[in-house]
Design a protein around this motif. Structure first.
Motif, PDB file in Angstrom:
ATOM      1  N   THR A 156      -1.141   5.818  -1.902  1.00  0.00           N
ATOM      2  CA  THR A 156      -0.789   4.452  -2.231  1.00  0.00           C
ATOM      3  C   THR A 156       0.474   3.089  -2.677  1.00  0.00           C
ATOM      4  O   THR A 156       1.136   4.666  -2.118  1.00  0.00           O
ATOM      5  CB  THR A 156      -1.917   4.479  -3.400  1.00  0.00           C
ATOM      6  N   THR A 157       0.800   1.991  -3.153  1.00  0.00           N
ATOM      7  CA  THR A 157       1.781   2.484  -2.918  1.00  0.00           C
ATOM      8  C   THR A 157       1.654   1.595  -4.762  1.00  0.00           C
ATOM      9  O   THR A 157       1.036   1.186  -4.903  1.00  0.00           O
ATOM     10  CB  THR A 157       1.500   0.464  -2.298  1.00  0.00           C
ATOM     11  N   LEU A 158       3.109   2.073  -4.686  1.00  0.00           N
ATOM     12  CA  LEU A 158       3.184   1.718  -6.260  1.00  0.00           C
ATOM     13  C   LEU A 158       3.948   0.598  -6.632  1.00  0.00           C
ATOM     14  O   LEU A 158       5.245   0.400  -6.235  1.00  0.00           O
ATOM     15  CB  LEU A 158       3.911   3.175  -7.322  1.00  0.00           C
ATOM     16  N   PHE A 159       4.039  -0.757  -7.081  1.00  0.00           N
ATOM     17  CA  PHE A 159       4.917  -2.206  -6.872  1.00  0.00           C
ATOM     18  C   PHE A 159       5.891  -1.807  -8.081  1.00  0.00           C
ATOM     19  O   PHE A 159       5.247  -1.845  -8.848  1.00  0.00           O
ATOM     20  CB  PHE A 159       3.891  -2.853  -7.071  1.00  0.00           C
ATOM     21  N   THR A 161       0.827  15.588  -0.895  1.00  0.00           N
ATOM     22  CA  THR A 161       0.504  13.891  -1.376  1.00  0.00           C
ATOM     23  C   THR A 161       1.272  12.739  -0.894  1.00  0.00           C
ATOM     24  O   THR A 161       2.971  13.663  -0.275  1.00  0.00           O
ATOM     25  CB  THR A 161       0.080  13.590  -2.694  1.00  0.00           C
ATOM     26  N   VAL A 162       1.249  11.730  -0.328  1.00  0.00           N
ATOM     27  CA  VAL A 162       2.044  11.020   0.010  1.00  0.00           C
ATOM     28  C   VAL A 162       2.061   9.287   0.326  1.00  0.00           C
ATOM     29  O   VAL A 162       0.749   9.171  -0.549  1.00  0.00           O
ATOM     30  CB  VAL A 162       1.695  10.971   2.287  1.00  0.00           C
ATOM     31  N   ASN A 163       2.576   9.222  -0.442  1.00  0.00           N
ATOM     32  CA  ASN A 163       3.315   7.653  -1.589  1.00  0.00           C
ATOM     33  C   ASN A 163       4.478   6.932  -1.270  1.00  0.00           C
ATOM     34  O   ASN A 163       5.216   7.093  -0.646  1.00  0.00           O
ATOM     35  CB  ASN A 163       2.772   7.686  -2.704  1.00  0.00           C
ATOM     36  N   SER A 164       4.068   5.530  -1.999  1.00  0.00           N
ATOM     37  CA  SER A 164       5.118   4.860  -1.037  1.00  0.00           C
ATOM     38  C   SER A 164       5.617   3.576  -2.772  1.00  0.00           C
ATOM     39  O   SER A 164       4.753   3.758  -3.832  1.00  0.00           O
ATOM     40  CB  SER A 164       5.130   3.995  -0.318  1.00  0.00           C
ATOM     41  N   ILE A 165       6.742   3.707  -2.756  1.00  0.00           N
ATOM     42  CA  ILE A 165       6.904   2.039  -4.198  1.00  0.00           C
ATOM     43  C   ILE A 165       7.785   1.622  -3.212  1.00  0.00           C
ATOM     44  O   ILE A 165       8.234   2.095  -1.933  1.00  0.00           O
ATOM     45  CB  ILE A 165       8.250   3.379  -4.473  1.00  0.00           C
TER      46      ILE A 165
END
Length: 253
Positions: A242-245, A182-186
């Motif tokens: 997805t991006t977690l803000f 999995t690849v996500n961003s913060i």
């Protein structure tokens, strides 16, 4: 311990959010590689680790492929595997667009975008050999989504580098999903780190920042670390691209 027996590489872990993530991962039982071009900062992070932690510091320039490959090889030699990569290394500068040099543009993009590309590519190849999935977490910014200007000057080089990293996150998530990676961003908002220290010492700037944050406070590295722990868990394996803000509501306001 939530990350017991996991091995994590955290770039830019010699200070700020990277240090907070590295120390939080250690407290949750992970083995951690502190990868930072600032060798002294990396060693300081190691010195702050809980007793009996499995942690090493490796000086790494994330813009140089040979240094990234060396860092990964040392990690495999020391810990045998890599389960988590946090692409946190980054820089920010405040030069106005009309005064921005080509060299400064390239430097910001090299560290903020090329670095995560190189680290993700080299680490993902190791994750594929392990055949057990993995987690890649990219540190973007609210400034990948909104232009922040308190004085009339923007940061197009920084905005575009973090915007590019947001799209790299999505592209890698799509390509690596079938391998269980999995690849996500913060996307942090205003967080109290060495990056923001100078601005937060200015009462007028701090007042302006707090007016943008509905929760009414500046974030701390622990806020980012908590998000990074969540995205590293096995329980987050249905979340990718997805991006977690983590911004106290900045982007919704």
């Amino acid at each position: 311990m939530k990350l017991n027996n996991k091995v994590a590489v955290v770039t830019g872990a010699g200070s700020g959010n990277g240090r907070g993530i590295a120390l939080s991962y250690l407290r949750e039982g992970a083995a951690v590689v502190v990868a930072d071009i600032n060798e002294d900062g990396g060693k300081e992070t190691v010195s702050l680790a809980p007793e009996d932690s499995r942690v090493i510091s490796i000086r790494t320039d994330v813009t140089k492929k040979d240094e990234v490959e060396n860092m990964v090889a040392q990690t495999i030699k020391e810990f045998g595997r890599i389960d988590i990569l946090v692409n946190n290394a980054g820089i920010v500068s405040f030069t106005p667009f009309l005064e921005l040099s080509e060299e400064e543009w390239d430097r910001v993009h090299d560290i903020n975008l090329k670095g995560p590309f190189l680290c993700s590519q080299v680490v993902a190849k190791e994750m594929l050999k392990q055949n057990n999935g993995g987690r890649i977490i990219n540190m973007t910014s609210v400034e990948a989504h909104v232009v922040v200007s308190s004085s009339g000057n923007c940061q197009p080089h920084y905005n575009s580098s973090k915007g590019g990293l947001t799209m790299l996150t999505k592209a890698l998530a799509s390509e690596l999903a079938s391998y269980g990676i999995t690849v996500n961003s913060i996307a942090p908002g205003p967080i109290e780190t060495p990056f923001t220290e100078m601005g937060l010492k200015n009462p007028a700037i701090k007042k302006w920042i707090l007016e943008q944050v509905p929760v009414g406070r500046v974030g701390q590295p622990r806020d980012i670390a908590n998000a990074a722990i969540f995205l590293a868990l096995d329980e987050s394996d249905f979340i990718t691209g997805t991006t977690l803000f983590v911004d106290g509501g900045w982007t919704v306001k």
